[in-house]
Design an enzyme around this catalytic site. Structure first.
Site, short mmCIF file in Angstrom:
data_model
loop_
_atom_site.label_atom_id
_atom_site.label_comp_id
_atom_site.label_asym_id
_atom_site.label_seq_id
_atom_site.Cartn_x
_atom_site.Cartn_y
_atom_site.Cartn_z
N LEU A 1 21.19 31.81 62.20
CA LEU A 1 22.27 32.60 61.62
C LEU A 1 21.72 33.88 60.96
O LEU A 1 20.68 33.83 60.31
CB LEU A 1 22.98 31.76 60.55
CG LEU A 1 24.12 32.44 59.80
CD1 LEU A 1 25.45 32.12 60.49
CD2 LEU A 1 24.19 31.99 58.35
N HIS B 1 30.30 34.95 37.90
CA HIS B 1 29.41 35.46 38.96
C HIS B 1 28.33 34.44 39.29
O HIS B 1 27.97 34.24 40.46
CB HIS B 1 28.77 36.78 38.52
CG HIS B 1 29.77 37.89 38.34
ND1 HIS B 1 30.74 38.16 39.27
CD2 HIS B 1 29.94 38.80 37.34
CE1 HIS B 1 31.47 39.20 38.85
NE2 HIS B 1 31.01 39.60 37.68
N ASP C 1 35.71 37.51 46.04
CA ASP C 1 36.40 38.10 44.88
C ASP C 1 36.98 37.01 43.98
O ASP C 1 37.26 35.90 44.44
CB ASP C 1 37.52 39.02 45.39
CG ASP C 1 37.99 40.01 44.32
OD1 ASP C 1 37.32 40.13 43.28
OD2 ASP C 1 39.03 40.65 44.54
N GLY C 2 37.15 37.34 42.71
CA GLY C 2 37.83 36.44 41.77
C GLY C 2 36.90 35.73 40.79
O GLY C 2 37.36 34.86 40.04
N ARG D 1 43.38 43.90 49.99
CA ARG D 1 42.86 45.23 50.32
C ARG D 1 41.41 45.09 50.78
O ARG D 1 40.77 44.08 50.59
CB ARG D 1 43.00 46.20 49.16
CG ARG D 1 42.44 45.69 47.88
CD ARG D 1 42.55 46.72 46.74
NE ARG D 1 42.07 46.04 45.55
CZ ARG D 1 42.84 45.28 44.77
NH1 ARG D 1 44.12 45.15 45.02
NH2 ARG D 1 42.30 44.64 43.75
N ARG E 1 38.17 36.32 37.13
CA ARG E 1 39.36 35.56 36.77
C ARG E 1 39.05 34.07 36.68
O ARG E 1 39.59 33.35 35.84
CB ARG E 1 40.48 35.82 37.80
CG ARG E 1 41.23 37.12 37.53
CD ARG E 1 41.99 37.58 38.74
NE ARG E 1 41.10 38.18 39.72
CZ ARG E 1 41.46 38.48 40.96
NH1 ARG E 1 42.69 38.21 41.38
NH2 ARG E 1 40.60 39.04 41.78
N TRP E 2 38.18 33.60 37.53
CA TRP E 2 37.75 32.19 37.48
C TRP E 2 37.15 31.89 36.11
O TRP E 2 37.46 30.87 35.49
CB TRP E 2 36.72 31.93 38.59
CG TRP E 2 36.23 30.53 38.68
CD1 TRP E 2 36.73 29.54 39.48
CD2 TRP E 2 35.11 29.95 37.98
NE1 TRP E 2 36.01 28.37 39.31
CE2 TRP E 2 35.00 28.61 38.39
CE3 TRP E 2 34.19 30.45 37.05
CZ2 TRP E 2 34.02 27.75 37.91
CZ3 TRP E 2 33.21 29.58 36.56
CH2 TRP E 2 33.13 28.25 36.98
#
Ligand code: IPE
Ligand code: IPE
Ligand code: MG
Length: 236
Positions: free
Chosen positions: A129, A35, A18-19, A188, A22-23
């Site tokens: 992985l 993104h 997330d973010g 959240r 804002r970045w």
């Protein structure tokens, strides 16, 4: 396996990336630039997770609620997934990474859905992985789809168990996440793995996802290693 300071290593880490918006805003850039920047560090985080000994890494990339964003942003996010697959699949395959998709392919364009499916099929036998990309994923939808399966298969009421539901979620066969990381300071779950994360440890950082580095992963893992998981029981 243990961390250098003696703690346990999470077998499965799930990340709410997330973010990005804002970045970008902080830099006077369009949200999509955030993104794009956000996908640039995925390779480094996958490598680091593998180095540490993590076996499953799940990344939350697009929620079922993210359709509510302006259509240009949604289209941009679809394009970013498509570019990510084009750019990274061969590299991940060489690293023996097994790709999985969590969520509904239905809803993506047929071309993108096919591309995701091809990447999953190509890497399906890999034994390193497991990298699960949650895209068009919603925890509630995941449970709804599992219940639909149960009904469609005529499973009787007395055969409906936690295991029967888990086996029909898009994470079937994967262990529950031990550690859920959320970047950008939000606290959240935003409809992410709501069934699977019932007993996960949470770790939140104010760092925006495009600035998330291997050192932050180390911080999270080392704090995880110091926590006591009781699962409703008592301290040893
Ligand atoms: C996370 O970044 C990526 C997606 C949800 C697709 P955001 O786009 O939510 O960034 P913020 O929260 O607006 O900063
Ligand atoms: C959660 O982030 C979804 C992803 C990271 C893909 P959001 O930014 O969409 O969540 P809310 O709206 O702040 O809860
Ligand atoms: Mg957000």
């Amino acid at each position: 396996m243990t961390t250098p300071d003696g703690g346990r290593i999470p077998n499965h880490i799930a990340v709410i990336m997330d973010g990005n918006g804002r970045w970008a805003r902080q830099r006077g850039l369009p949200r999509l630039a955030g993104h794009r920047a956000g996908t640039e560090n995925i390779r480094a985080i996958v490598n680091e997770a593998h180095q540490i000994g993590v076996r499953f890494l799940t990344l939350y990339a697009f929620s079922t609620e993210n359709w509510n964003r302006p259509s240009l942003e949604v289209q941009g996010l679809m394009q970013i997934l498509s570019d990510f697959i084009d750019r990274e699949t061969q590299n991940l395959h060489r690293q023996n990474v097994r790709l999985r998709h969590l969520g509904r392919l239905q809803g993506l364009t047929p071309l993108l859905a096919r591309k995701v499916q091809q990447a999953v099929d190509l890497t399906g036998e890999n034994t390193g992985l497991t990298l699960a990309i949650a895209f068009n994923y919603g925890g509630r939808l995941d449970i709804v789809d599992a219940v639909r399966d149960l009904v469609a298969q005529g499973v009787g009421a007395d055969q409906i168990t936690e295991e029967a539901i888990s086996a029909r979620l898009s994470t079937a066969g994967m262990p529950d996440p031990d550690l859920v990381i959320r970047t950008s300071g939000e606290r959240r779950i935003s409809n992410f793995l709501i069934w699977q994360a019932a007993y996960s440890e949470y770790w939140v950082t104010p760092v925006f996802w495009p600035d998330f580095r291997p050192e932050h992963l180390h911080q999270a893992v080392s704090e995880y290693g110091r926590r006591e998981r009781r699962f409703g029981g008592l301290s040893e």
